[in-house]
Design a protein around this motif. Structure first.
Motif, PDB file in Angstrom:
ATOM      1  N   TYR A  34       0.659  -1.128   0.108  1.00 39.27           N
ATOM      2  CA  TYR A  34       0.018  -0.013   0.083  1.00 39.27           C
ATOM      3  C   TYR A  34       0.921   1.226  -0.031  1.00 39.27           C
ATOM      4  N   GLU A  35       2.058   1.219   0.252  1.00 40.97           N
ATOM      5  CA  GLU A  35       2.891   2.467   0.320  1.00 40.97           C
ATOM      6  C   GLU A  35       3.762   2.293  -0.967  1.00 40.97           C
ATOM      7  N   TRP A  36       3.715   1.480  -1.685  1.00 32.00           N
ATOM      8  CA  TRP A  36       4.455   1.500  -3.029  1.00 32.00           C
ATOM      9  C   TRP A  36       4.216   2.909  -3.975  1.00 32.00           C
ATOM     10  N   LYS A  37       2.884   3.247  -3.771  1.00 33.92           N
ATOM     11  CA  LYS A  37       2.500   4.383  -4.694  1.00 33.92           C
ATOM     12  C   LYS A  37       3.179   5.730  -4.024  1.00 33.92           C
ATOM     13  N   TYR A  38       3.290   5.786  -2.796  1.00 33.24           N
ATOM     14  CA  TYR A  38       3.896   7.048  -2.099  1.00 33.24           C
ATOM     15  C   TYR A  38       5.127   7.005  -1.702  1.00 33.24           C
ATOM     16  N   SER A  39       5.792   5.872  -1.451  1.00 33.03           N
ATOM     17  CA  SER A  39       7.252   5.963  -1.133  1.00 33.03           C
ATOM     18  C   SER A  39       8.238   5.522  -2.275  1.00 33.03           C
ATOM     19  N   ILE A  48       9.892   2.270 -13.525  1.00 31.52           N
ATOM     20  CA  ILE A  48       9.944   0.845 -13.116  1.00 31.52           C
ATOM     21  C   ILE A  48       8.491   0.667 -12.443  1.00 31.52           C
ATOM     22  N   GLU A  49       7.898  -0.354 -13.009  1.00 32.07           N
ATOM     23  CA  GLU A  49       6.527  -0.788 -12.397  1.00 32.07           C
ATOM     24  C   GLU A  49       6.896  -1.844 -11.489  1.00 32.07           C
ATOM     25  N   VAL A  50       6.338  -1.252 -10.216  1.00 32.38           N
ATOM     26  CA  VAL A  50       6.574  -2.348  -9.134  1.00 32.38           C
ATOM     27  C   VAL A  50       5.172  -3.220  -8.894  1.00 32.38           C
ATOM     28  N   PHE A  57      13.400   0.407  -6.621  1.00 37.10           N
ATOM     29  CA  PHE A  57      14.724   0.955  -6.891  1.00 37.10           C
ATOM     30  C   PHE A  57      15.355   1.033  -5.408  1.00 37.10           C
ATOM     31  N   ALA A  58      16.710   0.752  -5.201  1.00 38.66           N
ATOM     32  CA  ALA A  58      17.249   0.763  -3.864  1.00 38.66           C
ATOM     33  C   ALA A  58      17.261   2.005  -3.285  1.00 38.66           C
ATOM     34  N   LEU A  59      17.137   3.320  -3.853  1.00 39.19           N
ATOM     35  CA  LEU A  59      17.194   4.370  -3.235  1.00 39.19           C
ATOM     36  C   LEU A  59      15.712   4.881  -2.550  1.00 39.19           C
ATOM     37  N   ASP A  60      14.899   4.009  -3.033  1.00 39.20           N
ATOM     38  CA  ASP A  60      13.604   4.087  -2.581  1.00 39.20           C
ATOM     39  C   ASP A  60      13.386   3.543  -0.952  1.00 39.20           C
TER      40      ASP A  60
END
Length: 156
Positions: A34-39, A48-50, A57-60
């Protein structure tokens, strides 16, 4: 000069340690879909489609850690600013103009970081914004001091 190098080494070790811990803490984003969209701003930037979390990505990881586990990202920021300050002090001894330029670039880097985290809604993001604003004030003050000392030396 020896005392600056020792401080630089200690600060670098602390930076690397806090970076590794923040990276580990931020890896929890894989489990929180649920945080993929915001973080995941870096994954979005690089288009990059998660789907499963392994694509993040590692920086995320650092973004997620800064938002929800801000202690070690704050230590990272503070030690990075301290390392930059030490480098400016060391540079000033050799070339005043280069030290002034590096200080200006630090101010610009911090302003960009402040613009990125300005719209945050989490407490961790607000703490990061506060530390960034304090860093801007500090490095802008150092810049003004360096500029005044340079102009004083030119006038003499």
């Amino acid at each position: 000069m020896y005392k600056y190098i020792v401080q630089l080494i200690v600060a670098s070790i602390l930076f690397v340690f806090s970076m590794l811990v923040a990276w580990y803490e931020g890896s929890a984003i894989i489990e929180h879909s649920y945080e993929w969209k915001y973080s995941t701003p870096f994954s979005s930037f690089f288009e990059i489609e998660v789907v499963t979390g392994k694509e993040i990505f590692a920086l995320d990881y650092f973004v997620y850690a800064a938002k929800f586990q801000p202690l070690f990202p704050m230590i990272m920021l503070i030690t990075l600013l301290y390392i930059m300050f030490l480098l400016i002090v060391m540079l000033k001894k050799f070339n005043h103009s280069v030290a002034t330029i590096v200080t200006f670039l630090c101010c610009m880097m911090l302003i960009c970081l402040a613009l990125v985290v300005a719209n945050t809604s989490t407490n961790g993001g607000r703490l990061l914004l506060l530390a960034t604003l304090l860093g801007i004030i500090f490095f802008c003050s150092v810049y003004v001091i360096l500029k005044k000392r340079k102009s004083r030396h030119i006038n003499e």
